[in-house]
Design a protein around this motif. Sequence first.
Motif, short mmCIF file in Angstrom:
data_model
loop_
_atom_site.label_atom_id
_atom_site.label_comp_id
_atom_site.label_asym_id
_atom_site.label_seq_id
_atom_site.Cartn_x
_atom_site.Cartn_y
_atom_site.Cartn_z
N LEU A 1 0.80 -1.05 0.03
CA LEU A 1 0.02 -0.09 0.08
C LEU A 1 0.73 1.14 0.06
O LEU A 1 1.71 1.32 0.66
N TRP B 1 0.27 4.30 -5.34
CA TRP B 1 -0.55 3.43 -5.94
C TRP B 1 -2.14 3.62 -5.62
O TRP B 1 -2.98 3.45 -6.68
N LEU B 2 -2.55 4.35 -4.67
CA LEU B 2 -3.88 4.87 -4.42
C LEU B 2 -4.27 5.90 -5.45
O LEU B 2 -5.27 5.94 -5.73
N LEU C 1 -8.48 1.93 3.92
CA LEU C 1 -6.99 1.88 3.14
C LEU C 1 -6.34 3.34 3.34
O LEU C 1 -5.36 3.41 3.50
N LYS D 1 -5.01 3.03 6.83
CA LYS D 1 -3.75 1.97 7.02
C LYS D 1 -2.62 2.68 6.41
O LYS D 1 -1.54 2.27 6.66
N LEU D 2 -2.68 3.83 5.23
CA LEU D 2 -1.65 4.29 4.91
C LEU D 2 -0.78 5.10 5.94
O LEU D 2 0.38 5.04 5.92
N VAL E 1 -1.93 -5.25 -0.31
CA VAL E 1 -3.23 -5.22 -0.92
C VAL E 1 -3.13 -5.99 -2.06
O VAL E 1 -2.06 -6.26 -2.69
N SER F 1 -4.11 -5.92 -5.34
CA SER F 1 -4.29 -4.70 -6.46
C SER F 1 -5.16 -5.13 -7.56
O SER F 1 -5.63 -4.29 -8.13
N SER G 1 -8.34 -4.32 -4.21
CA SER G 1 -7.98 -3.19 -3.23
C SER G 1 -8.38 -3.70 -1.97
O SER G 1 -8.73 -2.81 -1.06
N GLN H 1 -6.99 -5.36 1.48
CA GLN H 1 -5.86 -5.61 2.44
C GLN H 1 -5.74 -7.35 2.60
O GLN H 1 -6.68 -7.64 3.26
#
Length: 124
Positions: free
Chosen positions: A15, A19-20, A34, A37-38, A51, A53, A69, A71
Amino acid sequence: VPSYLVLGGLVFVPLSLPWLLARYSEVRKVPADLQAKLFEHKEHPEEEVVVLSKVLAAEVNYGYEDFPSCQLLTFNGMKVQSLRQLRQMAMAGSEERFLRFVMSFHLEIVLDAELCWETHANIL
């Protein structure tokens, strides 16, 4: 350090904000779990959130196309702490009958391990 890992057509990445943004185009569109979590505190410097992807179309993962997407929490019953560790666990457990991935939201993916290893080159 690997930037992605493919197991049974499941593409896992660490993550990250880049990427997000590539996935959702705007931070406000990113699911709240998410985003949290970042910025969550890491217990170890090498720890990362892994994650799912993408799911590459293959017979071995049929029915799991709608899981991207999420985790990855555990692999074959062990907590996943990094992409590198996931790779090591997958290689060490190559004699397992199934590959079991427990994802966020209590989602679980179970793949036939032998079929994963046999079809790996064809999936890529």
